[in-house]
Design a protein around this motif. Structure first.
Motif, PDB file in Angstrom:
ATOM      1  N   TYR A  78       0.806  -1.212   0.000  1.00 50.54           N
ATOM      2  CA  TYR A  78       0.000   0.000   0.000  1.00 50.54           C
ATOM      3  C   TYR A  78       0.841   1.263   0.000  1.00 50.54           C
ATOM      4  N   ALA A  79       1.837   1.272   0.859  1.00 52.48           N
ATOM      5  CA  ALA A  79       2.647   2.474   1.001  1.00 52.48           C
ATOM      6  C   ALA A  79       3.975   2.101   1.628  1.00 52.48           C
ATOM      7  N   SER A  80       5.008   2.833   1.250  1.00 57.17           N
ATOM      8  CA  SER A  80       6.332   2.640   1.826  1.00 57.17           C
ATOM      9  C   SER A  80       6.988   3.995   2.053  1.00 57.17           C
ATOM     10  N   VAL A  81       7.862   4.034   3.049  1.00 57.64           N
ATOM     11  CA  VAL A  81       8.671   5.211   3.314  1.00 57.64           C
ATOM     12  C   VAL A  81      10.129   4.791   3.209  1.00 57.64           C
ATOM     13  N   GLY A  82      10.899   5.602   2.519  1.00 57.14           N
ATOM     14  CA  GLY A  82      12.319   5.314   2.381  1.00 57.14           C
ATOM     15  C   GLY A  82      13.085   6.549   1.958  1.00 57.14           C
ATOM     16  N   THR A  83      14.335   6.312   1.582  1.00 53.91           N
ATOM     17  CA  THR A  83      15.240   7.387   1.199  1.00 53.91           C
ATOM     18  C   THR A  83      15.640   7.211  -0.260  1.00 53.91           C
ATOM     19  N   ILE A  84      15.642   8.295  -0.993  1.00 51.26           N
ATOM     20  CA  ILE A  84      16.024   8.252  -2.411  1.00 51.26           C
ATOM     21  C   ILE A  84      17.529   7.985  -2.512  1.00 51.26           C
ATOM     22  N   SER A  85      17.885   6.953  -3.311  1.00 49.55           N
ATOM     23  CA  SER A  85      19.297   6.617  -3.517  1.00 49.55           C
ATOM     24  C   SER A  85      19.740   6.850  -4.964  1.00 49.55           C
ATOM     25  N   PHE A  86      18.793   7.107  -5.862  1.00 48.15           N
ATOM     26  CA  PHE A  86      19.111   7.369  -7.270  1.00 48.15           C
ATOM     27  C   PHE A  86      18.032   8.267  -7.840  1.00 48.15           C
ATOM     28  N   THR A  87      18.423   9.242  -8.617  1.00 44.01           N
ATOM     29  CA  THR A  87      17.461  10.048  -9.369  1.00 44.01           C
ATOM     30  C   THR A  87      17.899  10.059 -10.819  1.00 44.01           C
ATOM     31  N   SER A  89      18.128  11.626 -14.551  1.00 46.38           N
ATOM     32  CA  SER A  89      18.407  13.006 -14.957  1.00 46.38           C
ATOM     33  C   SER A  89      17.135  13.744 -15.367  1.00 46.38           C
ATOM     34  N   GLY A  90      16.073  13.008 -15.707  1.00 49.06           N
ATOM     35  CA  GLY A  90      14.812  13.634 -16.109  1.00 49.06           C
ATOM     36  C   GLY A  90      13.870  13.905 -14.964  1.00 49.06           C
ATOM     37  N   ILE A  91      14.361  13.863 -13.736  1.00 48.66           N
ATOM     38  CA  ILE A  91      13.515  14.029 -12.557  1.00 48.66           C
ATOM     39  C   ILE A  91      13.894  15.299 -11.798  1.00 48.66           C
ATOM     40  N   PRO A  92      13.200  16.391 -12.053  1.00 52.61           N
ATOM     41  CA  PRO A  92      13.459  17.595 -11.247  1.00 52.61           C
ATOM     42  C   PRO A  92      12.698  17.513  -9.919  1.00 52.61           C
ATOM     43  N   GLY A  93      13.207  18.167  -8.920  1.00 59.04           N
ATOM     44  CA  GLY A  93      12.472  18.288  -7.669  1.00 59.04           C
ATOM     45  C   GLY A  93      12.716  17.201  -6.644  1.00 59.04           C
ATOM     46  N   PHE A  94      13.485  16.181  -6.964  1.00 60.67           N
ATOM     47  CA  PHE A  94      13.815  15.135  -5.998  1.00 60.67           C
ATOM     48  C   PHE A  94      15.329  15.010  -5.919  1.00 60.67           C
ATOM     49  N   VAL A 112      10.265   4.354  -8.595  1.00 66.27           N
ATOM     50  CA  VAL A 112       9.084   5.216  -8.633  1.00 66.27           C
ATOM     51  C   VAL A 112       9.279   6.209  -9.767  1.00 66.27           C
ATOM     52  N   LYS A 113       8.237   6.394 -10.556  1.00 59.59           N
ATOM     53  CA  LYS A 113       8.288   7.341 -11.671  1.00 59.59           C
ATOM     54  C   LYS A 113       7.384   8.535 -11.355  1.00 59.59           C
ATOM     55  N   PRO A 114       7.985   9.610 -10.798  1.00 59.87           N
ATOM     56  CA  PRO A 114       7.188  10.806 -10.518  1.00 59.87           C
ATOM     57  C   PRO A 114       6.490  11.275 -11.791  1.00 59.87           C
ATOM     58  N   GLY A 115       5.270  11.712 -11.648  1.00 58.64           N
ATOM     59  CA  GLY A 115       4.472  12.082 -12.815  1.00 58.64           C
ATOM     60  C   GLY A 115       3.549  10.949 -13.211  1.00 58.64           C
ATOM     61  N   LYS A 116       3.949   9.734 -12.935  1.00 59.09           N
ATOM     62  CA  LYS A 116       3.108   8.552 -13.174  1.00 59.09           C
ATOM     63  C   LYS A 116       2.677   7.933 -11.850  1.00 59.09           C
ATOM     64  N   ASP A 117       3.629   7.791 -10.929  1.00 56.74           N
ATOM     65  CA  ASP A 117       3.372   7.196  -9.620  1.00 56.74           C
ATOM     66  C   ASP A 117       3.301   8.301  -8.562  1.00 56.74           C
ATOM     67  N   LEU A 118       2.533   8.044  -7.503  1.00 54.55           N
ATOM     68  CA  LEU A 118       2.447   9.008  -6.414  1.00 54.55           C
ATOM     69  C   LEU A 118       3.679   8.888  -5.521  1.00 54.55           C
ATOM     70  N   ILE A 119       4.294  10.004  -5.263  1.00 58.84           N
ATOM     71  CA  ILE A 119       5.463  10.082  -4.391  1.00 58.84           C
ATOM     72  C   ILE A 119       5.443  11.453  -3.730  1.00 58.84           C
ATOM     73  N   PHE A 120       5.698  11.465  -2.421  1.00 64.52           N
ATOM     74  CA  PHE A 120       5.620  12.696  -1.645  1.00 64.52           C
ATOM     75  C   PHE A 120       6.854  12.838  -0.775  1.00 64.52           C
ATOM     76  N   LYS A 121       7.458  14.030  -0.777  1.00 65.57           N
ATOM     77  CA  LYS A 121       8.562  14.321   0.132  1.00 65.57           C
ATOM     78  C   LYS A 121       8.000  14.435   1.542  1.00 65.57           C
ATOM     79  N   LEU A 122       8.759  13.949   2.507  1.00 67.93           N
ATOM     80  CA  LEU A 122       8.334  14.041   3.908  1.00 67.93           C
ATOM     81  C   LEU A 122       9.071  15.178   4.597  1.00 67.93           C
ATOM     82  N   PRO A 123       8.345  15.981   5.324  1.00 64.40           N
ATOM     83  CA  PRO A 123       9.009  17.081   6.040  1.00 64.40           C
ATOM     84  C   PRO A 123       9.850  16.551   7.203  1.00 64.40           C
TER      85      PRO A 123
END
Length: 191
Positions: A78-87, A89-94, A112-123
């Motif tokens: 359903y949902a996961s929380v983790g840390t980005i280890s790779f972005t 080059s076509g991904i701005p904002g992460f 995760v493909k931002p723009g297609k999949d839901l992904i949210f930065k955590l404060p």
């Protein structure tokens, strides 16, 4: 950890339901390209209703030909929380190192493909485990958003996590009084 333009092959361990009451941790190789981020997952959320029904083979989708995703083998989650280890080059904002919430299956890492999949930065300061429950809040809010009424009582059938959140959201978002009906006295007491 890096940013790149080309595909990157990654090893993943993922939870799979392979049959009624049968679970395996399966390894596979996935590919992340320039339009994806890779998230090294720390926590994932289990849905006690849907995923238990899928595990036990009692989910209504197994007998409904229109619900084609409820078939073994299937990757629950359903949902996961983790840390980005790779972005890519076509991904701005992460950025690498950011904590995020996303809606991919239970696995040690996810593409995760931002723009297609839901992904949210955590404060900063938001507990990672608590952040997972945003998913249940989103599911609960669908009932509120779909409601054609804006006044009067709202009847919520089932007082589990999603039902309880749904009743709270009817009160907060629409100012409606909510009644929860459940056969379990403990859920009624909690509500």
């Amino acid at each position: 950890c890096f940013q790149g333009d080309m595909d990157m092959e990654l090893s993943v361990k993922q939870l799979m339901l392979v049959g009624k009451s049968e679970v395996e941790i399966q390894g596979k190789t996935i590919s992340a390209g320039p339009e994806a981020v890779v998230v090294d997952n720390r926590y994932s959320l289990i849905s006690p209703g849907t995923e238990l029904a899928l595990f036990t083979g009692t989910h209504i989708g197994f007998s409904d030909p229109e619900i084609t995703w409820a078939r073994y083998p299937l990757a629950p989650g359903y949902a996961s929380v983790g840390t980005i280890s790779f972005t890519g080059s076509g991904i701005p904002g992460f950025s690498i190192g950011e904590r995020v919430l996303h809606y991919q299956p239970h696995a040690n890492r996810s593409i995760v493909k931002p723009g297609k999949d839901l992904i949210f930065k955590l404060p900063d300061g938001l507990d990672s485990k608590q952040a997972l429950f945003v998913r249940f809040g989103q599911i609960a809010y669908t009932a509120v958003a779909a409601s054609g009424r804006r006044e009067g009582y709202a009847l919520v059938i089932g007082g589990g996590i999603v039902g309880n959140l749904c009743a709270q959201l009817f009160q907060v978002a629409q100012g409606r009084k909510a009644i929860i009906a459940d056969l379990a006295q403990s859920r009624a007491d909690l509500a």
